[in-house]
Each structure stands twice: as structure tokens, then as C-alpha cells.
Design a protein around this motif. Structure first.
Motif, short mmCIF file in Angstrom:
data_model
loop_
_atom_site.label_atom_id
_atom_site.label_comp_id
_atom_site.label_asym_id
_atom_site.label_seq_id
_atom_site.Cartn_x
_atom_site.Cartn_y
_atom_site.Cartn_z
N GLY A 280 -41.63 19.94 -31.37
CA GLY A 280 -43.07 19.78 -31.71
C GLY A 280 -44.04 20.22 -30.58
N LEU A 281 -43.69 21.14 -29.61
CA LEU A 281 -44.56 21.68 -28.66
C LEU A 281 -44.78 23.09 -29.13
CD1 LEU A 281 -41.94 20.51 -25.86
CD2 LEU A 281 -44.25 19.65 -26.33
N GLU A 282 -45.87 23.55 -28.39
CA GLU A 282 -46.41 24.99 -28.69
C GLU A 282 -46.11 25.78 -27.57
OE1 GLU A 282 -47.97 28.20 -29.96
OE2 GLU A 282 -47.81 26.17 -31.22
N PRO A 283 -45.09 26.63 -27.38
CA PRO A 283 -44.62 27.39 -26.18
C PRO A 283 -45.56 28.31 -25.68
CG PRO A 283 -43.31 27.84 -28.35
CD PRO A 283 -44.17 27.02 -28.57
N PHE A 284 -45.55 28.54 -24.59
CA PHE A 284 -46.13 29.82 -23.95
C PHE A 284 -45.38 30.60 -22.60
CE2 PHE A 284 -47.87 26.30 -21.48
CZ PHE A 284 -47.95 26.86 -20.16
N ALA A 285 -45.11 31.68 -22.65
CA ALA A 285 -44.40 32.22 -21.53
C ALA A 285 -44.82 32.14 -20.22
CB ALA A 285 -44.06 33.61 -21.80
N LEU A 286 -43.96 31.79 -19.08
CA LEU A 286 -44.51 31.42 -17.72
C LEU A 286 -43.22 32.17 -17.06
CD1 LEU A 286 -46.25 30.08 -15.62
CD2 LEU A 286 -44.46 28.35 -15.75
N ASP A 287 -43.84 33.08 -16.17
CA ASP A 287 -42.96 33.84 -15.09
C ASP A 287 -42.57 33.09 -14.13
OD1 ASP A 287 -42.52 35.76 -12.58
OD2 ASP A 287 -42.45 37.00 -14.18
N ASP A 288 -41.20 33.33 -13.82
CA ASP A 288 -40.75 32.25 -13.01
C ASP A 288 -41.21 32.45 -11.35
OD1 ASP A 288 -38.48 30.38 -12.54
OD2 ASP A 288 -37.09 31.89 -11.35
N SER A 289 -41.62 33.42 -11.14
CA SER A 289 -42.36 33.46 -9.80
C SER A 289 -43.75 32.53 -9.91
CB SER A 289 -42.76 34.94 -9.42
OG SER A 289 -43.67 35.46 -10.30
N GLU A 290 -44.20 32.11 -10.99
CA GLU A 290 -45.56 31.34 -11.04
C GLU A 290 -45.46 29.89 -11.32
OE1 GLU A 290 -47.98 32.96 -10.21
OE2 GLU A 290 -48.18 34.99 -10.61
#
Length: 207
Positions: free
Chosen positions: A120-130
Motif C-alpha cells: 500500500g506504499l507509493e515507491p520512489f527510487a533512491l540511490d544507495d549513496s544518498e
């Protein structure tokens, strides 16, 4: 295709995640599964990951911990619900919140995003370095997260009567120091504010 999921950890996040997956009809395994999700304290992730046989997908729900904490596992991802959780509520805590998904391949990001949507979540991409900068609270936009992702979090904090959560409350000073290092590198002018807030939060937590 993921058919069986194993949740390791039954804290605030783990219990809500497990309850939601049961609602969605998933079979939660006790041992072997197609996907293993670690909902354990940050410092425990490497140790727990080492006990999971390689092969299935494995992910963790930490906001600040890098994927390298999952050791030799190749099929790995991070899924951090950007939400404040309490034991007094159930899986509805996940509804409408955003989730930071980190993966080292398109397939890993697809698996993490798929699981986020099942929850039930809205995903967004996050870079591992951040990850560390993102996890330092108000700096999520500087890390590349959508600013609107903070809205469900702020609403839930209010609904939970401002119940304290986070690394300073848990006494996880390693994560706090990692936050400070990332802030010092990218936004040094905010370091005094973050330090003051962390100290104040820790003081309130022991009262």
C-alpha cells in the motif's frame, strides 16, 4: 514470481508489514521463501543477513543502511517506508505513505517497487549513496526524494501524538553520526540545527 515471503523482525515496522501481507493473501513463511524482508534494527542487519541462505531476494527496511550490509547476497534491495509507526496501530499505517526503494539493478528496483505497492506504499527510487542524507529527516528532497513524500509522514506524526521515534530515541548514535557526516559534506550550515534536534530528542526520550 514471488509467492512466499518471510518477515524477520516483529517490531513496529515488521508487525505492520506482516499484517498487511496477510491481508493481501500472501503466505508468510517461517524458513524458506522467495523473498526475505529484514525488519530489524540497523545494527543487526549484517548479522541477520548472514544467517539467510543465498538464493532468494532479500531486502531491508532501514532508511540509512547501505545495501552492502546484506553481505554476499546478490539479489538484494532496500525498501524504507517513509512513515512513523506505533504498535497501537495496524497495517493501515502503511496506506498512502511513500517508500524509498534502492536496488543495484533494474530487476532489484522492480522487485522492491512491487513489494512496496503490495504493502500500500507509493515507491520512489533512491540511490544507495544518498541513503544517509535521505534518512536525516528534512533532507529527503536534497537526496532526490519527492517533497510530497513528507506529507503522509507529517500527518502520521500528528495522529500519533508526536510519539518519539528515530535513531536518537533508540540510542543508535552510529546512525546519528552518519547523518552528521552526510550533512557536514553536503549541507554544513544545517549541522548545528540537526545536532540540537538530536540532543533534544534524546533528552525527551529518557524523561
Amino acid at each position: 514470481m514471488v509467492q512466499t515471503i518471510r518477515i524477520i523482525g516483529s517490531g513496529r515496522v515488521g508487525s505492520a508489514v506482516a499484517a498487511r501481507l496477510r491481508e493481501r493473501g500472501f503466505a508468510l513463511a517461517e524458513d524458506e521463501a522467495d523473498l526475505v524482508l529484514l525488519c530489524v534494527p540497523d545494527r543487526a542487519i549484517p548479522e541477520v543477513a548472514a544467517t539467510v541462505p543465498e538464493g532468494p531476494w532479500i531486502g531491508h527496511t532501514s532508511g540509512a543502511t547501505p545495501l552492502s550490509a546484506l553481505a554476499s547476497h546478490q539479489r538484494r534491495f532496500g525498501l524504507h517506508p517513509l512513515q512513523s509507526f506505533t504498535r497501537s496501530r495496524g497495517p493501515e499505517q502503511l496506506d498512502g505513505a511513500y517508500a524509498a526503494v534502492t536496488g543495484e539493478s533494474d530487476e532489484a528496483r522492480e522487485v522492491g517497487s512491487w513489494l512496496a505497492r503490495q504493502l500500500g506504499l507509493e515507491p520512489f527510487a533512491l540511490d544507495d549513496s544518498e541513503r544517509v542524507l535521505y534518512h536525516a529527516g528534512d533532507l529527503v528532497q536534497a537526496a532526490g526524494a519527492p517533497p510530497e513524500a513528507l506529507l503522509p509522514l507529517m500527518r502520521r506524526v500528528i495522529e500519533n501524538d508526536f510519539e518519539l521515534t528515530g535513531p536518537a530515541v533508540r540510542g543508535d548514535w552510529e546512525t546519528v553520526e552518519a547523518h552528521l557526516e552526510a550533512i557536514r559534506e553536503r549541507l554544513p550550515e544545517l549541522e548545528p540545527l540537526y545536532r540540537a534536534l538530536a540532543d533534544a530528542t534524546a533528552e525527551l526520550a529518557v524523561r
